[in-house]
Motif scaffolding. Structure first.
Motif, PDB file in Angstrom:
ATOM      1  N   ASN A  68       1.129   9.591 -11.749  1.00 49.17           N
ATOM      2  CA  ASN A  68       2.193   9.029 -12.586  1.00 49.17           C
ATOM      3  C   ASN A  68       2.561   7.639 -12.074  1.00 49.17           C
ATOM      4  O   ASN A  68       3.584   7.453 -11.413  1.00 49.17           O
ATOM      5  N   TYR A  69       1.695   6.672 -12.359  1.00 46.53           N
ATOM      6  CA  TYR A  69       1.876   5.299 -11.898  1.00 46.53           C
ATOM      7  C   TYR A  69       2.462   4.412 -12.982  1.00 46.53           C
ATOM      8  O   TYR A  69       2.281   4.654 -14.183  1.00 46.53           O
ATOM      9  N   ALA A  90       5.025  -6.455  -7.789  1.00 48.30           N
ATOM     10  CA  ALA A  90       4.836  -5.161  -7.127  1.00 48.30           C
ATOM     11  C   ALA A  90       5.422  -5.173  -5.721  1.00 48.30           C
ATOM     12  O   ALA A  90       6.055  -4.195  -5.280  1.00 48.30           O
ATOM     13  N   GLU A  91       5.232  -6.288  -5.008  1.00 43.98           N
ATOM     14  CA  GLU A  91       5.762  -6.392  -3.650  1.00 43.98           C
ATOM     15  C   GLU A  91       7.288  -6.364  -3.638  1.00 43.98           C
ATOM     16  O   GLU A  91       7.907  -5.762  -2.760  1.00 43.98           O
ATOM     17  N   GLU A  92       7.908  -7.014  -4.623  1.00 43.12           N
ATOM     18  CA  GLU A  92       9.373  -7.038  -4.687  1.00 43.12           C
ATOM     19  C   GLU A  92       9.932  -5.648  -4.978  1.00 43.12           C
ATOM     20  O   GLU A  92      10.944  -5.241  -4.395  1.00 43.12           O
ATOM     21  N   VAL A  93       9.260  -4.909  -5.875  1.00 46.02           N
ATOM     22  CA  VAL A  93       9.712  -3.546  -6.167  1.00 46.02           C
ATOM     23  C   VAL A  93       9.634  -2.687  -4.900  1.00 46.02           C
ATOM     24  O   VAL A  93      10.564  -1.923  -4.583  1.00 46.02           O
ATOM     25  N   ASN A 109       9.503  10.905  -9.075  1.00 43.93           N
ATOM     26  CA  ASN A 109       8.352  11.384  -9.853  1.00 43.93           C
ATOM     27  C   ASN A 109       7.319  10.298 -10.121  1.00 43.93           C
ATOM     28  O   ASN A 109       6.272  10.577 -10.703  1.00 43.93           O
ATOM     29  N   VAL A 110       7.608   9.062  -9.705  1.00 50.18           N
ATOM     30  CA  VAL A 110       6.683   7.948  -9.901  1.00 50.18           C
ATOM     31  C   VAL A 110       5.854   7.765  -8.636  1.00 50.18           C
ATOM     32  O   VAL A 110       6.403   7.652  -7.532  1.00 50.18           O
ATOM     33  N   ASP A 111       4.538   7.736  -8.783  1.00 50.60           N
ATOM     34  CA  ASP A 111       3.655   7.608  -7.622  1.00 50.60           C
ATOM     35  C   ASP A 111       3.639   6.200  -7.041  1.00 50.60           C
ATOM     36  O   ASP A 111       3.242   6.008  -5.892  1.00 50.60           O
ATOM     37  N   GLY A 112       4.041   5.212  -7.822  1.00 46.07           N
ATOM     38  CA  GLY A 112       4.088   3.856  -7.314  1.00 46.07           C
ATOM     39  C   GLY A 112       3.964   2.840  -8.432  1.00 46.07           C
ATOM     40  O   GLY A 112       3.658   3.176  -9.576  1.00 46.07           O
ATOM     41  N   CYS A 144      -9.110   4.450  -5.486  1.00 43.12           N
ATOM     42  CA  CYS A 144      -9.290   4.072  -6.895  1.00 43.12           C
ATOM     43  C   CYS A 144      -8.008   4.245  -7.699  1.00 43.12           C
ATOM     44  O   CYS A 144      -8.004   4.930  -8.706  1.00 43.12           O
ATOM     45  N   LYS A 145      -6.904   3.620  -7.288  1.00 47.46           N
ATOM     46  CA  LYS A 145      -5.681   3.739  -8.071  1.00 47.46           C
ATOM     47  C   LYS A 145      -5.919   3.221  -9.488  1.00 47.46           C
ATOM     48  O   LYS A 145      -6.606   2.216  -9.663  1.00 47.46           O
TER      49      LYS A 145
END
Length: 514
Positions: free
Chosen positions: A131-132, A150-153, A164-167, A438-439
């Protein structure tokens, strides 16, 4: 002294073979497989069982893997110093071994705990294993901006509020401009980008562009009938007013997406919702004996449970394609595969390359000699089921069962095409110890031999080397299948634990960079 008394193990894989594989090293003067070794045979390498005259075929798996370049006496080490490659005619026997598939009734199918996706805005409804929230880029020029988002998040700690979010992952690439935007380069990147945007492991996607690039986001949206929504957004640096403003706008978009993504919860879904990408990298002389055929058994199980498996890496099935055309569901499917092989022959010739350039130094050190030998082992990942369909790179895979997708042999490029096609889980065999993730799709690593498995236990998920010690391929295939269900249900693979997968998004660049 006891070790010296135990003869080294060898394997003769087919009655028609004139070489045996050394499971253990065979020293010069030691008798193994009925012949006396003339020099030391490293483990995983080949030993001549009889005289092979110059020009005669060398056979392993009951198939031709090369031709003797000199007279090879019994007991000789068979490798690149005395083995050559040249093209030869193969009997494609279209559909000769195709058979109706047995698929278990839905109530008897295995299950996993996955994320149900509702189709919307052009995105198909499927089931995910992860769940990305993804940040994709249309061009290399927007790659840094995507990474900054992405880095700021991550730095802000925002994800702690969304368990529930993988990233949030920024998947960037090195192309998107300097290409023929009316040609194949654009089409492949368009399919790949949209394929990732609608992969079921993505809960939501933001696509970031520069604005003036050859790959125009609007063209992709128009091609697929995509509309902006809370789970699919786009922006460009130029229209937004520069990098800082684009990053700020992107973060605000992500703040809207994350609560929506967090609503997803795992639920029980049938294994028929699994789409398994098949990869092998850093192959060795054991690959076609242990991990690849064991994975093939797992593929057969998956197909029986209604799922889908994607075999790829065209340069690494070259010389084994006649085994796949026999399993084609229709002649059209088989001929499509042969057409792709011929395209590759022309493609490599135009680049002044040779199909036999594929085995790497590591492959050869592990016992593989020619592309024919490598391909015969690699094709074993595909099991024994009927070949239902053949797809071009990054095309959406819509058929159930065993299918083929045309990709290069280079693993990141190949897997990128498979994930774009819809793969929500990946199995990767290796004999030399390839490190890979392999994201957004979890990668399961299968070791072909025990010494490498023990040396790289932090990277390897399953040891298939015990097949050489008596574990049957059926037992190992069941172990792999069960483990894939666990990973699909949320258990992390070794590569996920280490954080692999951000840098392995590599769309195939075909044609000139202008």
């Amino acid at each position: 002294m006891l070790d010296k008394a135990i003869p080294p193990r060898t394997l003769t894989l087919n009655a028609a073979d004139n070489v045996a594989v050394a499971v253990d090293p065979v020293d010069a003067g030691v008798t193994a497989a009925g012949v006396t070794a003339l020099k030391r045979i490293p483990r995983g390498h080949k030993l001549a069982l009889s005289k092979i005259a110059t020009g005669e075929p060398i056979r392993k798996f009951g198939q031709i893997i090369g031709f003797a370049t000199v007279d090879i006496p019994p007991g000789e080490w068979v490798h690149e110093h005395n083995t050559g490659f040249h093209a030869f005619e193969r009997d494609y026997a279209f559909c000769a071994e195709a058979k109706p598939e047995f698929v278990l009734p839905i109530e008897q199918q295995a299950t996993f705990e996955g994320f149900r996706r509702e189709g919307s805005g052009g995105r198909p409804g499927k089931a995910g294993t992860r769940n990305y929230v993804g940040i994709l880029t249309s061009v290399n020029c927007s790659a840094s901006a995507a990474r900054f988002m992405a880095e700021e998040v991550k730095r802000s700690g925002l994800l702690a509020d969304y368990p529930n979010v993988d990233g949030v992952i920024a998947l960037t690439h090195g192309t998107g401009c300097g290409i023929d935007y009316n040609g194949e380069s654009f089409e492949v990147l368009k399919r790949t980008t949209w394929g990732y945007a609608c992969n079921p492991n993505m809960a939501a996607v933001l696509v970031v562009g520069l604005g003036c690039e050859g790959f125009q986001i609007k063209r992709m949206k128009d091609a697929y009938g995509v509309e902006e929504s809370d789970v699919f957004r786009t922006l460009t640096i130029q229209e937004t007013g520069g990098t800082k403003k684009a990053v700020a706008a992107g973060i605000e978009a992500l703040k809207v997406m994350l609560p929506i993504a967090n609503r997803a919860v795992r639920e029980t879904v049938p294994a028929s919702e699994l789409m398994l990408a098949l990869q092998c990298g850093g192959s060795d002389g054991y690959s076609g004996i242990t991990a690849n055929p064991a994975l093939g058994k797992a593929v057969d199980l998956l197909v029986e449970h209604g799922g889908t498996a994607i075999l790829s890496e065209t340069p690494e099935i070259y010389g084994a394609e006649h085994l796949l055309t026999r399993r084609a569901a229709t002649r059209e499917v088989g001929e499509k595969l042969v057409g792709i092989i011929k395209w590759w022959e022309d493609y490599t010739a135009r680049a002044r390359m040779d199909m036999n350039n594929n085995p790497s130094p590591g492959n050869k050190a592990g016992g593989l000699t020619t592309i024919l030998e490598k391909s015969l082992g690699a094709a074993a990942k595909g099991g024994t089921k009927t070949l239902a369909a053949v797809y071009h790179y990054a095309e959406q895979v819509k058929s159930k069962g065993f299918v083929y997708m045309d990709t290069p042999g280079y693993d990141p490029v190949s897997a990128t095409g498979q994930v774009a096609g819809g793969a929500n889980i990946l199995a990767f065999t290796t004999g030399r110890g390839s490190a890979y993730g392999c994201k957004p799709t979890p990668s399961v690593k299968l070791a072909t031999n025990t010494p490498m498995y023990l040396k790289q236990t932090d990277d390897m998920d399953i040891n298939c080397g015990d097949v050489l010690d008596g574990v049957t391929l059926e037992e190992k295939g069941k172990e792999i299948f069960d483990y894939l269900l666990r990973i699909a249900s949320g258990e992390h693979s070794k590569s996920e634990e280490m954080g692999y997968g951000d840098a392995e998004f590599v769309p195939w660049q075909i044609g000139a960079t202008m």
